[in-house]
Design a protein around this motif. Sequence first.
Motif, PDB file in Angstrom:
ATOM      1  N   GLU A 138      61.830  30.595 -14.273  1.00  0.00           N
ATOM      2  CA  GLU A 138      60.935  31.643 -13.819  1.00  0.00           C
ATOM      3  C   GLU A 138      59.524  31.096 -13.365  1.00  0.00           C
ATOM      4  O   GLU A 138      59.044  31.828 -12.493  1.00  0.00           O
ATOM      5  N   GLY A 139      59.114  29.902 -14.139  1.00  0.00           N
ATOM      6  CA  GLY A 139      57.709  29.559 -13.768  1.00  0.00           C
ATOM      7  C   GLY A 139      57.912  29.259 -12.342  1.00  0.00           C
ATOM      8  O   GLY A 139      56.802  29.135 -11.498  1.00  0.00           O
ATOM      9  N   THR A 140      59.006  28.300 -11.898  1.00  0.00           N
ATOM     10  CA  THR A 140      59.131  27.811 -10.690  1.00  0.00           C
ATOM     11  C   THR A 140      59.024  29.058  -9.492  1.00  0.00           C
ATOM     12  O   THR A 140      58.333  29.058  -8.545  1.00  0.00           O
ATOM     13  N   ASN A 141      59.808  30.134  -9.818  1.00  0.00           N
ATOM     14  CA  ASN A 141      59.800  31.332  -8.963  1.00  0.00           C
ATOM     15  C   ASN A 141      58.587  31.757  -8.708  1.00  0.00           C
ATOM     16  O   ASN A 141      58.073  32.264  -7.616  1.00  0.00           O
ATOM     17  N   LYS A 142      57.706  31.945  -9.563  1.00  0.00           N
ATOM     18  CA  LYS A 142      56.449  32.657  -9.662  1.00  0.00           C
ATOM     19  C   LYS A 142      55.483  31.619  -8.899  1.00  0.00           C
ATOM     20  O   LYS A 142      54.839  32.044  -8.103  1.00  0.00           O
ATOM     21  N   ALA A 143      55.825  30.261  -9.021  1.00  0.00           N
ATOM     22  CA  ALA A 143      54.701  29.302  -8.286  1.00  0.00           C
ATOM     23  C   ALA A 143      55.321  29.508  -6.803  1.00  0.00           C
ATOM     24  O   ALA A 143      54.437  29.242  -5.963  1.00  0.00           O
ATOM     25  N   GLU A 144      56.590  29.518  -6.544  1.00  0.00           N
ATOM     26  CA  GLU A 144      57.021  29.839  -5.059  1.00  0.00           C
ATOM     27  C   GLU A 144      56.413  30.731  -4.424  1.00  0.00           C
ATOM     28  O   GLU A 144      55.857  30.745  -3.407  1.00  0.00           O
ATOM     29  N   LYS A 145      56.395  32.056  -5.179  1.00  0.00           N
ATOM     30  CA  LYS A 145      55.662  33.365  -4.442  1.00  0.00           C
ATOM     31  C   LYS A 145      54.351  33.028  -4.233  1.00  0.00           C
ATOM     32  O   LYS A 145      53.800  33.357  -3.169  1.00  0.00           O
ATOM     33  N   LYS A 146      53.606  32.467  -5.174  1.00  0.00           N
ATOM     34  CA  LYS A 146      52.116  32.123  -4.845  1.00  0.00           C
ATOM     35  C   LYS A 146      52.238  31.339  -3.736  1.00  0.00           C
ATOM     36  O   LYS A 146      50.900  31.583  -2.879  1.00  0.00           O
ATOM     37  N   ILE A 147      52.722  30.014  -3.834  1.00  0.00           N
ATOM     38  CA  ILE A 147      52.690  29.049  -2.813  1.00  0.00           C
ATOM     39  C   ILE A 147      52.955  29.783  -1.363  1.00  0.00           C
ATOM     40  O   ILE A 147      52.302  29.484  -0.593  1.00  0.00           O
ATOM     41  N   SER A 148      53.963  30.580  -1.410  1.00  0.00           N
ATOM     42  CA  SER A 148      54.494  31.234  -0.287  1.00  0.00           C
ATOM     43  C   SER A 148      53.316  32.145   0.481  1.00  0.00           C
ATOM     44  O   SER A 148      53.086  32.079   1.731  1.00  0.00           O
TER      45      SER A 148
END
Length: 130
Positions: free
Chosen positions: A27-37
């Motif tokens: 979940e943390g990685t998905n959240k980070a991916e959204k922010k990085i995107s």
Amino acid sequence: MTQKFLAATLLLFLYGCATTSNNTLAEGTNKAEKKISMSIGREIGNFKITNSQVTEAPAGYNGMQYTVKTEDGATFKCEILEPSGFGKVATWGMASGADAMCTDFTKGSSNVGKTNNANCNALLRAAGKC
């Protein structure tokens, strides 16, 4: 009553500092991916997080730095601040995380060393990140 309150506060603090399970990590990685995107202007799936490490952060926050490689050959280093367990307790759950601050590290790019100031907010300014 005071001892119960202190015990509950300590448990909440420790819970926020404890190692997370694989589901929480995903979940943390998905959240980070959204922010990085949003920060680098690439769709999720058009870049890979190749490295992550803990970075220095203001009190009450956890900082993570990510190295990101895009399909078109660009490289970015992105930093994200999220409230720690203590930060959530101290703010009664009102603390929020920041957007990703990404700096271009692509060799030969005209934007090398430039950080996306569009995502610079008050929290990141206070932390001296932009």
